[in-house]
Design a protein around this motif. Structure first.
Motif, PDB file in Angstrom:
ATOM      1  N   TRP A  62       0.843  -1.224   0.000  1.00  0.00           N
ATOM      2  CA  TRP A  62       0.000   0.000   0.000  1.00  0.00           C
ATOM      3  C   TRP A  62       0.860   1.248   0.000  1.00  0.00           C
ATOM      4  O   TRP A  62       0.603   2.208  -0.719  1.00  0.00           O
ATOM      5  N   ASP A  84       2.292   1.721  -3.419  1.00  0.00           N
ATOM      6  CA  ASP A  84       1.228   2.134  -4.352  1.00  0.00           C
ATOM      7  C   ASP A  84       0.856   3.602  -4.125  1.00  0.00           C
ATOM      8  O   ASP A  84       0.731   4.373  -5.067  1.00  0.00           O
ATOM      9  N   ASP A  85       0.721   3.979  -2.854  1.00  0.00           N
ATOM     10  CA  ASP A  85       0.368   5.385  -2.539  1.00  0.00           C
ATOM     11  C   ASP A  85       1.417   6.351  -3.087  1.00  0.00           C
ATOM     12  O   ASP A  85       1.122   7.491  -3.417  1.00  0.00           O
ATOM     13  N   ALA A  86       2.660   5.854  -3.170  1.00  0.00           N
ATOM     14  CA  ALA A  86       3.762   6.717  -3.657  1.00  0.00           C
ATOM     15  C   ALA A  86       3.941   6.566  -5.166  1.00  0.00           C
ATOM     16  O   ALA A  86       4.918   7.051  -5.740  1.00  0.00           O
ATOM     17  N   ASN A  87       2.972   5.869  -5.794  1.00  0.00           N
ATOM     18  CA  ASN A  87       3.064   5.606  -7.245  1.00  0.00           C
ATOM     19  C   ASN A  87       4.426   5.005  -7.614  1.00  0.00           C
ATOM     20  O   ASN A  87       5.058   5.424  -8.593  1.00  0.00           O
ATOM     21  N   ASN A 123       7.223   2.952  -9.185  1.00  0.00           N
ATOM     22  CA  ASN A 123       7.312   2.314 -10.496  1.00  0.00           C
ATOM     23  C   ASN A 123       8.198   1.068 -10.382  1.00  0.00           C
ATOM     24  O   ASN A 123       9.421   1.166 -10.250  1.00  0.00           O
ATOM     25  N   TYR A 124       7.581  -0.083 -10.456  1.00  0.00           N
ATOM     26  CA  TYR A 124       8.327  -1.337 -10.290  1.00  0.00           C
ATOM     27  C   TYR A 124       9.276  -1.619 -11.458  1.00  0.00           C
ATOM     28  O   TYR A 124      10.084  -2.543 -11.410  1.00  0.00           O
ATOM     29  N   ARG A 169      12.346   3.545  -2.854  1.00  0.00           N
ATOM     30  CA  ARG A 169      12.154   4.764  -3.664  1.00  0.00           C
ATOM     31  C   ARG A 169      13.403   5.625  -3.643  1.00  0.00           C
ATOM     32  O   ARG A 169      13.339   6.853  -3.685  1.00  0.00           O
ATOM     33  N   SER A 218      13.794   8.465  -6.038  1.00  0.00           N
ATOM     34  CA  SER A 218      12.705   9.446  -6.280  1.00  0.00           C
ATOM     35  C   SER A 218      13.206  10.812  -5.812  1.00  0.00           C
ATOM     36  O   SER A 218      13.784  10.950  -4.733  1.00  0.00           O
TER      37      SER A 218
END
Ligand SMILES: O=C(CO)COP(=O)(O)O
Length: 259
Positions: free
Chosen positions: A29, A32-35, A37-38, A255, A258
């Motif tokens: 979650w 996903d919340d942080a978008n 990118n796998y 991340r 990011s």
């Protein structure tokens, strides 16, 4: 070629199956919340054996992009080996990876390079990618012989490995003096050893194989230290212990790039 970073969380002997499922759910979650990118990095968790079936159910049920593996495996396939776990069972539970030769197994369970080499072969026999752990203790580091020591461990632990197998090998450099101590190696330390491991693989196999092998750093990695370590040319990921038990922290490590 660019090697896809691997962000791996070794839960060690923590999280029963119920706790493990909620940790994994929270991690998914949070990413996903942080978008997240796998495509930028592969995220893997290494739960205790008792959690893996539940982890598989969650990953498959919710179609999570997170992969998982065992923290160890037997060098045997089946038989009278009480308490041991076969790679065949891990494969059946959808595991992708398996840790081999973690320093806590080498010290506490007396796993030698030869035993590790047999376990690496067992991993390939059962369709698992081995994450082979190597790394020196403090006394070796202080003596300045850490590169020779670690390369010796590497050679001994991949005895008999074919070029085809070696291409998919993951090596985790985990200086023992940095594990669980809060003393994280500098990114220069991580780069020095990762480059030495890659050069050794080139000597043993070829430049092409060496280009493909992923080398991780492990030892007190936190979200604050991850970006610099992962920015090193020959470091292709991290193997995280304590910080992987905190979904938020581990997600922030994943991340790392990011802005
Ligand atoms: O042993 C490790 C991962 O396998 C590192 O553990 P820590 O991140 O807790 O130092």
């Amino acid at each position: 070629m660019t090697r896809k970073p691997l962000i791996a969380g070794n839960w060690k002997m923590n999280m029963d199956h119920a706790e493990g499922v909620s940790l994994l759910q929270k991690l998914a979650w949070t990413l996903d919340d942080a978008n997240f990118n796998y495509d930028n990095a592969e995220v893997a968790v290494f739960p205790p054996f008792t959690d893996i079936r539940s982890v598989q159910t969650l990953v498959e049920g919710d179609k999570l992009n997170i992969v998982y593996g065992g923290q160890d495996l037997s060098d045997k396939d089946s038989g009278a080996y009480t308490g041991d776990i076969s790679g065949a069972f891990l494969n059946k539970l959808g595991a992708t990876y398996v840790l081999v030769g973690h320093s806590e197994r080498r010290t506490i369970h007396g796993e030698t390079d030869a035993i590790c080499a047999d376990k690496v072969q067992a991993a390939y026999r059962h369709g698992l990618t081995p994450v082979l752990c190597v790394g020196e203790g403090l006394e070796i580091r202080e003596a300045g012989t850490h590169v020779d020591f670690t390369l010796e461990q590497l050679r001994g632990s991949i005895e008999g490995l074919s070029s085809e197998q070696a291409e998919t090998l993951v090596v985790a450099y985990e200086p023992v003096w940095a594990i669980g101590t809060g003393k994280v190696a500098t990114s220069a330390d991580a780069q020095e050893m990762s480059a030495a491991i890659r050069a050794e693989i080139e000597k043993l196999y070829s430049a092409d194989v060496a280009e493909k092998v992923r080398v991780l750093y492990g030892g007190s990695v936190k979200a604050a230290s991850a970006p610099e370590i992962l920015g090193e040319a020959d470091v292709d990921g991290v193997l995280v212990g304590g910080a992987s038990l905190d979904a938020e922290e581990f997600a922030n490590i994943a991340r790392f790039d990011s802005k």
